[in-house]
Design a protein around this motif. Structure first.
Motif, mmCIF file in Angstrom:
data_model
loop_
_atom_site.group_PDB
_atom_site.id
_atom_site.type_symbol
_atom_site.label_atom_id
_atom_site.label_comp_id
_atom_site.label_asym_id
_atom_site.label_seq_id
_atom_site.Cartn_x
_atom_site.Cartn_y
_atom_site.Cartn_z
ATOM 1 N N UNK A 314 2.761 85.923 84.933
ATOM 2 C CA UNK A 314 2.490 86.981 85.914
ATOM 3 C C UNK A 314 2.560 86.446 87.337
ATOM 4 N N UNK A 315 1.962 85.260 87.540
ATOM 5 C CA UNK A 315 1.930 84.702 88.892
ATOM 6 C C UNK A 315 3.293 84.194 89.339
ATOM 7 N N UNK A 317 6.372 85.664 88.185
ATOM 8 C CA UNK A 317 7.380 86.723 88.223
ATOM 9 C C UNK A 317 6.924 88.001 88.923
ATOM 10 N N UNK A 318 5.659 88.071 89.321
ATOM 11 C CA UNK A 318 5.194 89.270 90.028
ATOM 12 C C UNK A 318 5.665 89.301 91.485
ATOM 13 N N UNK A 319 5.456 88.247 92.293
ATOM 14 C CA UNK A 319 5.834 88.312 93.715
ATOM 15 C C UNK A 319 7.351 88.219 93.895
ATOM 16 N N UNK A 320 7.837 88.789 94.985
ATOM 17 C CA UNK A 320 9.288 88.795 95.225
ATOM 18 C C UNK A 320 9.828 87.384 95.357
ATOM 19 N N UNK A 321 9.021 86.518 96.007
ATOM 20 C CA UNK A 321 9.495 85.148 96.194
ATOM 21 C C UNK A 321 9.516 84.378 94.875
ATOM 22 N N UNK A 322 8.602 84.744 93.953
ATOM 23 C CA UNK A 322 8.610 84.111 92.641
ATOM 24 C C UNK A 322 9.840 84.509 91.842
ATOM 25 N N UNK A 323 10.189 85.796 91.917
ATOM 26 C CA UNK A 323 11.413 86.253 91.266
ATOM 27 C C UNK A 323 12.627 85.528 91.848
ATOM 28 N N UNK A 367 2.523 86.554 79.420
ATOM 29 C CA UNK A 367 2.526 87.515 80.527
ATOM 30 C C UNK A 367 1.825 88.774 80.041
ATOM 31 N N UNK A 368 1.607 89.735 80.930
ATOM 32 C CA UNK A 368 1.026 91.024 80.531
ATOM 33 C C UNK A 368 1.593 92.130 81.400
ATOM 34 N N UNK A 369 1.600 93.348 80.844
ATOM 35 C CA UNK A 369 2.160 94.500 81.560
ATOM 36 C C UNK A 369 1.291 95.726 81.309
ATOM 37 N N UNK A 370 0.051 95.639 81.724
ATOM 38 C CA UNK A 370 -0.843 96.783 81.565
ATOM 39 C C UNK A 370 -0.662 97.812 82.667
ATOM 40 N N UNK A 371 -0.029 97.430 83.773
ATOM 41 C CA UNK A 371 0.165 98.344 84.906
ATOM 42 C C UNK A 371 1.672 98.510 85.103
ATOM 43 N N UNK A 384 -0.766 92.086 88.344
ATOM 44 C CA UNK A 384 -1.133 91.249 89.492
ATOM 45 C C UNK A 384 -2.329 90.338 89.224
ATOM 46 N N UNK A 385 -2.528 89.965 87.980
ATOM 47 C CA UNK A 385 -3.590 89.040 87.603
ATOM 48 C C UNK A 385 -3.056 88.201 86.438
ATOM 49 N N UNK A 386 -3.657 87.067 86.141
ATOM 50 C CA UNK A 386 -3.162 86.236 85.039
ATOM 51 C C UNK A 386 -3.485 86.873 83.690
#
Length: 544
Positions: A314-315, A317-323, A367-371, A384-386
């Protein structure tokens, strides 16, 4: 393309999916055959197709996906489940999670009982060894040098995947270094159809090499609408391409490889199916067989999700810079989180030690995708959380559904009635399975980095509450099968053991719809096996 439409073909394959591509490869070995592959979708040369983790971006993309919708299902708390199926070269092998599981040897002995020894485990193992190029090297279970490269999956796992595997071992599951080796049972890293950091779809492994031989032509953006007949003999296929109706002729035979949804739909539109149902829609009845579209099988699954005390994907692949960093790493080196399926690890277990083979499949996702974002499978936009998920699916469900026509319009999607979790046995297995997930999560290697259980949450503890949660959150794991099944008993099958359609001539089926029973694992490998062995049959081998 007009030259293709006007050409003379010995064999026409309808559908460039897993089985159709493997079949095209086999047939391309015979220089006497002129083969045409007809595909409703377009090219697989897209960034998110080639990027292994990019399949999340394809989940709702109608450019590459049929995006079917099942009927509201009482077994799934009334949800109308989303059914993605590939609509491009490679079919669903171009949009799937790339896990390469053959299934238990007993699954193929079930096939042999239904359809003869040609489909039994010794023959299946020989075919898998011939078609694979196993990264781990040749042995009694694996071959090398075949057209399909399969990676071991053990490269660069997230540390939490290792922790989850250790926790599953602490819960009693043995470590399994090779799910396609001596045993299916246990926990470990999943083998994947990935080569050099890119998806190794059936189009990449089989179809494009077949085309390079110069004996296989491909027509894309051509949706099959019905089969053409001379009496009871199939002589070709009608397709719609860019608004034009084309009639394509096959001198020898037509092979339907349109999948567990498309194949029965085309058969029914062409007059092969339940006579009363076809007549009610005003369709001519060529051959009455009420088994067409029946016996729909599919695996159902769900995830349990935890908030973790340590970082997950999550940490990353969530932020644009991480992607961006992950994308650059993948482009430059073919490595990093984008170079794998999100189901990096998992395994198979028995909910009852008295069973003769595993009945549950485990998935480990760091990873998780609850939102989720509306309308998107958010594999590249996690929470947006681990967060981390452990999932499961039932290997051999007893519930059965059906594919049926809504309308005689060939461009309209069919009616998909799943009847998921409609048997008490299926619910009992799922209930035992989710209890195993919590048992794994309670083991120290996993529990010591858990902050809290998010879904379904610790308050969901009674049997009644657990069952309600299973129904509310379960769904397809994308393995529909058996809707035109083969077998020796004409009263219970659509196909003879040589994959020919009963009651007509010049027509064969080679895809997951032909499965006599649903294997206990991912279905891409068995579908490719059917296409490969259909090549044996067409090139003059005969089923026992």
């Amino acid at each position: 393309m007009d030259a293709i439409a006007q050409g003379e073909w010995d064999i026409i394959i309808v559908g460039a999916g897993s089985a159709g591509c493997a079949l095209a490869w086999r047939l391309s070995a015979d220089p006497r055959l002129r083969v045409l592959v007809v595909e409703a979708g377009g090219t697989d040369r897209r960034l998110f197709v080639q990027m292994p983790l990019g399949y999340g971006k394809l989940f709702h993309d109608p450019r590459v996906n049929w995006c079917f919708r099942a009927e509201p299902d009482p077994g799934l708390a009334g949800v109308a489940d989303h059914w993605p199926r590939g609509r491009l070269l490679g079919g669903s092998s171009s949009i799937n999670a790339m896990v390469w599981i053959r299934g238990h040897p007993g699954d193929y002995e079930d096939w042999a009982e239904a359809a003869g020894s040609f489909w039994g485990w010794p023959e299946a193992l020989a075919a898998f060894r011939a078609l694979e190029d196993w990264e781990g090297g040749a042995d009694e279970w694996h071959g090398t040098g075949g057209p399909l490269h399969v990676s071991t999956g053990a490269r660069d796992p997230h540390p939490l995947v290792r922790r989850a595997i250790a926790a599953a071992q602490a819960a009693g599951l043995p470590f399994n270094p090779d799910f396609n080796g001596a045993s299916l049972e246990g926990v470990g890293f999943y083998p994947m159809t990935i080569r050099g950091g890119r998806r190794n779809s059936a189009a990449r492994a089989f179809l494009r090499p077949a085309m390079r031989r110069g004996r296989v032509a491909v027509m894309t953006r051509a949706q099959a609408t019905r089969l053409l007949w001379d009496g009871h003999r199939c002589t070709g296929v009608e397709v719609v391409r860019r608004g034009r109706i084309l009639h394509l002729r096959a001198a020898r035979e037509v092979v339907l490889s349109a999948g567990a949804v498309g194949t029965p739909q085309i058969l029914m539109l062409s007059g092969v199916g339940d006579g009363a149902a076809l007549a009610a829609l005003g369709l001519p009845v060529l051959h009455h067989n009420p088994q067409v579209g029946r016996n729909l099988c599919d695996h159902q699954g769900l995830n349990y999700t935890w908030r973790m005390r340590v970082p997950t994907y999550n940490q990353v692949l969530r932020p644009w810079w991480g992607k961006g960093l992950a994308g650059a790493r993948w482009l430059l080196s073919g490595r990093g989180p984008l170079a794998f399926s999100i189901n990096h690890g998992g395994g198979f277990f028995r909910t009852d030690p008295g069973r003769n083979r595993p009945n549950m499949q485990l998935y480990i996702q760091a990873f998780s995708t609850l939102i989720p974002r509306a309308g998107e499978r958010p594999v590249l936009s996690p929470d947006p959380f681990p967060g981390m998920s452990l999932g499961l699916s039932n290997c051999r469900p007893t519930s059965r559904g059906e594919i049926a026509l809504r309308t005689p319009d060939p461009l309209a999607p069919p009616r998909i009635t799943v009847n998921a979790l409609s048997s008490d046995e299926d619910i009992r297995e799922m209930l035992d399975g989710v209890r195993m997930l919590r048992r794994i999560a309670a083991q120290p290697p996993f529990a010591e980095v858990v902050a809290e259980e998010l879904r379904p949450g610790p308050a969901v503890a009674t049997e009644e509450a657990l069952v309600a949660d299973i129904r509310a959150r379960s769904g397809t794991v994308y393995h529909p099968s058996c809707t035109a099944r083969m077998g020796r008993d004409p009263a219970r099958s659509v196909l003879a053991p040589d994959l020919t359609v009963r009651g007509v001539e010049g027509l064969r089926v080679a895809d997951a719809s032909a499965f006599p029973t649903l294997p206990g694992g991912n279905t891409n490998a068995p579908a490719i096996l059917v296409g490969w062995k259909a090549g044996d049959l067409i090139l003059s081998r005969r089923a026992a």
